[in-house]
Design a protein around this motif. Structure first.
Motif, PDB file in Angstrom:
ATOM      1  N   ARG A  94     -26.252 -18.520  15.505  1.00  0.00           N
ATOM      2  CA  ARG A  94     -27.145 -17.693  14.685  1.00  0.00           C
ATOM      3  C   ARG A  94     -28.340 -17.204  15.421  1.00  0.00           C
ATOM      4  NH1 ARG A  94     -26.512 -17.731   9.326  1.00  0.00           N
ATOM      5  NH2 ARG A  94     -25.452 -19.403   8.190  1.00  0.00           N
ATOM      6  N   GLN A  98     -30.005 -11.813  14.111  1.00  0.00           N
ATOM      7  CA  GLN A  98     -31.466 -12.144  13.316  1.00  0.00           C
ATOM      8  C   GLN A  98     -31.500 -10.826  12.387  1.00  0.00           C
ATOM      9  OE1 GLN A  98     -33.416 -14.751  13.159  1.00  0.00           O
ATOM     10  NE2 GLN A  98     -31.577 -15.583  14.085  1.00  0.00           N
ATOM     11  N   GLU A 120     -40.855 -21.239  13.518  1.00  0.00           N
ATOM     12  CA  GLU A 120     -39.716 -21.827  12.894  1.00  0.00           C
ATOM     13  C   GLU A 120     -38.248 -21.557  13.572  1.00  0.00           C
ATOM     14  OE1 GLU A 120     -38.796 -20.509   8.746  1.00  0.00           O
ATOM     15  OE2 GLU A 120     -38.043 -22.610   8.353  1.00  0.00           O
ATOM     16  N   PRO A 121     -38.091 -20.324  14.141  1.00  0.00           N
ATOM     17  CA  PRO A 121     -36.701 -20.191  14.733  1.00  0.00           C
ATOM     18  C   PRO A 121     -36.996 -20.708  16.065  1.00  0.00           C
ATOM     19  CG  PRO A 121     -37.729 -18.179  14.464  1.00  0.00           C
ATOM     20  CD  PRO A 121     -38.518 -19.042  13.554  1.00  0.00           C
ATOM     21  N   ASN A 124     -36.249 -24.444  15.663  1.00  0.00           N
ATOM     22  CA  ASN A 124     -34.681 -24.722  15.255  1.00  0.00           C
ATOM     23  C   ASN A 124     -33.774 -24.583  16.147  1.00  0.00           C
ATOM     24  OD1 ASN A 124     -35.394 -24.996  12.325  1.00  0.00           O
ATOM     25  ND2 ASN A 124     -34.919 -22.641  11.940  1.00  0.00           N
ATOM     26  N   PHE A 125     -34.159 -23.702  17.205  1.00  0.00           N
ATOM     27  CA  PHE A 125     -33.204 -23.596  18.386  1.00  0.00           C
ATOM     28  C   PHE A 125     -33.481 -24.371  19.621  1.00  0.00           C
ATOM     29  CE2 PHE A 125     -32.433 -19.766  15.818  1.00  0.00           C
ATOM     30  CZ  PHE A 125     -30.940 -20.076  15.378  1.00  0.00           C
ATOM     31  N   ARG A 171     -40.362 -12.144  14.006  1.00  0.00           N
ATOM     32  CA  ARG A 171     -39.392 -13.289  13.605  1.00  0.00           C
ATOM     33  C   ARG A 171     -38.149 -13.226  14.177  1.00  0.00           C
ATOM     34  NH1 ARG A 171     -39.206 -14.912   7.874  1.00  0.00           N
ATOM     35  NH2 ARG A 171     -38.365 -12.412   7.713  1.00  0.00           N
TER      36      ARG A 171
END
Lengths: 336, 303
Positions: A94, A98, A120-121, A124-125, A171
């Motif tokens: 993912r 995006q 956030e991303p 997350n990664f 983002r």
């Protein structure tokens, strides 16, 4: 270094939505939103998906993002199938694909500060370590989309539509993605802001080697940033060509109709307009044969019974129309 | 060709985005807050006073609220008996003070229990489509019975105690929260920012925690205050009809129930607890309204 495998390969993608009805909520019909479409996107390339509203173009984007399971077909990222990947294996993938949505107001969580939205991303990664690192990377993202660094502690409602769309782009850039799906990303913006966002996208593409899947209903917008265009009608691709070919010598009557509807900023220009009558048929019960035959000014008997396949009509130019294969049937290419 | 005409197919260079942002909201001092959110301040102050009264009842009360004094029954309000005495000679003022303990305890507990249970079930229903139908039909069943009747029926099954009153009213009220949260979750799930979060690899529990829950907070808060207020009324109603708080514990409903027989000759016995109940319910509702506006950053509103 370029590899031969395209970045994204979509093969015979289908997405049918069941319609539940009756007392027991049983499936009574399907919406054939996307019904067997195939295309590739190469690295650093922009492919535009164009069509009227309701033709399934946004569904394609969401299916690639795996926001819902697909009915049939294959989606490959770098040659690897992602359509049937388990959620745990999919998560790292993912990072590379995006999305930027149409509505700059509902695409940002109103209760999160810009910094948290962009972080956030990254979190997350596992791309950041510690608060300072987050701040630095978030500020770098703000620079990339030409927004002031000191506004990262603001809430989305404090920004204008164009600024919010830039936050959405930031983002999408955050995890270092290879492909960004722009789902009508500039449609909600007024003309001058639209131009700024398009220029920004083009600049970012040059700078970062991004591939873009640009979903739009507006051919005029698409012309300024795309490499290739796929025209969709009722869940199918009817014509796929590079920009120059599509805008100068398109084959399919539907593409012609769309092109003739593009406004020309010259009130004296004489144009042959193909005006389509009627509405787009329902994707619940699509017409037999060629799906466009109910509105096509050139339709003949064969169109009603036999579905035309998307076939090559030139270098990288594909079209799905029986006229292409009738001797002398090819309509004179429209003047650019 | 005039200088202003635009050639088709070419873009004129758009000017860079003007970096004009609205000024950051000035974080005023106390007066600024009062000015921005008057309903919170008024409601909060009244609720605060009621909480203080409940906590300090043993200090503020002038008499033992349960002490019988048959010789001094049904006295009019006076310097000794501020709110008068009831038909057993008990001091109404002290009883009303102690009664606030029961009302506030029931109101806040029911609001908290209903909010937590309702939110949990609402999230489950909103996120797990398979469970949704079962949970929601059950809620429909509970909601088809008027809450006060359901509470009476539940109280008939158990012994009268404050704990059982809280449980009974909570069972009657939580389906409303569940329905609300489920509805909000269903609409939030479709929001592009949730889809974008999924696309950027956010795990489901983080999505619920960071994207869904904060955005359910505003409607939940309003619903919780409404439930708090209606639970206080329900408690009073249950006590009034003799199905709630046991008679030995002074609660506003009990005081009113006991004063009912003397309503025409000694109206103050009903009047004082009723006034306290009304003010408390109004205060909680004001607070809820104010909180909703304050919690929603999009509504930078003034009264």
């Amino acid at each position: 270094m370029m590899t031969d495998t395209p970045l994204l390969q979509v093969k015979n993608l289908k997405k049918h939505f069941p319609i539940h009805g009756g007392l027991l909520g049983l499936v009574t019909a399907h919406v054939y939103a996307v019904d067997g479409i195939s295309f590739d996107i190469r690295r650093g390339e922009t492919l535009s998906l164009v069509g009227e509203s309701g033709c399934g173009k946004s569904t394609v984007g969401k299916a690639i993002l795996r926001l819902y399971p697909i009915t049939d077909g294959e989606v490959r990222l770098d040659g690897e199938r992602i359509d049937n990947m388990s959620p745990s294996k999919l998560r790292p993938m993912r990072r590379r694909v995006q999305v930027v949505f149409q509505d700059p107001f509902s695409s940002l969580n109103p209760r999160m500060k810009v910094r948290d939205i962009l972080a956030e991303p990254l979190i997350n990664f596992g791309l950041v370590s510690g608060k300072k690192d987050i701040d630095e990377k978030v500020e770098a993202l703000m620079d990339k989309v030409r927004l002031p660094r000191d506004s990262i502690r603001r809430y989305p409602h404090e920004f204008s539509g164009g600024q919010r769309q830039r936050i959405g782009i930031a983002r999408a850039l955050a995890p270092g993605s290879d492909l960004i799906i722009c789902d009508e990303a500039v449609s909600a913006l007024d003309v001058s802001v639209k131009a700024q966002i398009i220029n920004l996208l083009v600049d970012l593409q040059d700078e970062l080697g991004l591939a873009l899947l640009f979903i739009s209903h507006d051919l005029a917008t698409v012309e300024h940033l795309t490499h290739r265009v796929a025209v969709m009608y009722l869940g199918k691709i009817v014509e796929l060509a590079d920009r120059r070919t599509l805008f100068s010598s398109s084959h399919h009557p539907y593409t012609r109709a769309l092109l003739s509807a593009v406004p020309v900023p010259d009130p004296l220009a004489k144009r042959d307009r193909i005006v389509l009558t009627g509405d787009v048929p329902s994707p619940i019960n699509p017409p037999s044969g060629c799906r466009f035959h109910t509105r096509c000014p050139f339709a003949f008997d064969r169109c009603k019974t036999e579905e035309p396949q998307l076939r090559s009509v030139g270098d990288g130019h594909q079209s799905a129309c029986h006229l292409d294969h009738v001797p002398g049937g090819q309509v004179v290419p429209m003047a650019a | 060709m005039s200088a202003t005409s635009i050639e088709p197919g070419s873009f004129t260079e758009a000017p860079r985005l003007p970096d004009v942002l609205p000024p950051a909201k000035e974080r005023g001092k106390i007066m600024g807050f009062v000015h921005r959110h008057p309903t919170i301040v008024i409601g909060g102050a009244l609720v605060g006073i009621m909480v203080l009264i409940a906590l300090l009842a043993p200090l503020l009360g002038t008499k033992d609220p349960t002490a019988l004094a048959p010789s001094r029954r049904t006295r009019e309000p006076s310097a000794t008996y501020w709110f008068g005495t009831d038909m057993l000679g008990r001091d109404v003022y002290s009883r009303v003070l102690y009664g606030s303990q029961v009302s506030l305890l029931v109101g806040f507990s029911v609001a908290a229990i209903a909010a937590v249970v309702g939110t949990a079930l609402g999230l489950v229903a909103g996120f797990m489509r398979g469970v949704d139908a079962v949970v929601m039909r059950f809620m429909d069943g509970l909601m088809s019975i008027p809450p006060i009747l359901l509470a009476i029926a539940l109280m008939a099954l158990t012994r009268a105690s404050v704990k059982n009153v809280i449980i009974a009213i909570s069972i009657a009220e939580f389906p409303r929260v569940c329905r609300l949260v489920r509805g909000v979750v269903l609409s939030l799930r479709e929001q592009p920012y949730v889809e974008a979060a999924i696309a950027s690899g956010t795990r489901t529990h983080v999505i619920i925690w960071k994207h869904i829950l904060p955005n359910t907070l505003a409607p939940l808060m309003v619903q919780a205050t409404f439930i708090c207020a209606s639970a206080m009324i329900a408690e009073a109603t249950l006590s009034f009809i003799g199905a709630g708080t046991p008679p030995i514990i002074p609660s506003w409903g009990n005081i009113m129930a006991e004063g009912r027989a003397l309503w025409q000759v000694k109206p103050y016995i009903v009047f004082f607890p009723a006034i306290f109940l009304s003010i408390t319910v109004l205060a909680v509702n004001l607070l809820g309204d104010g909180l909703r506006d304050a919690l929603d950053p999009r509504l930078a509103k003034r009264l």
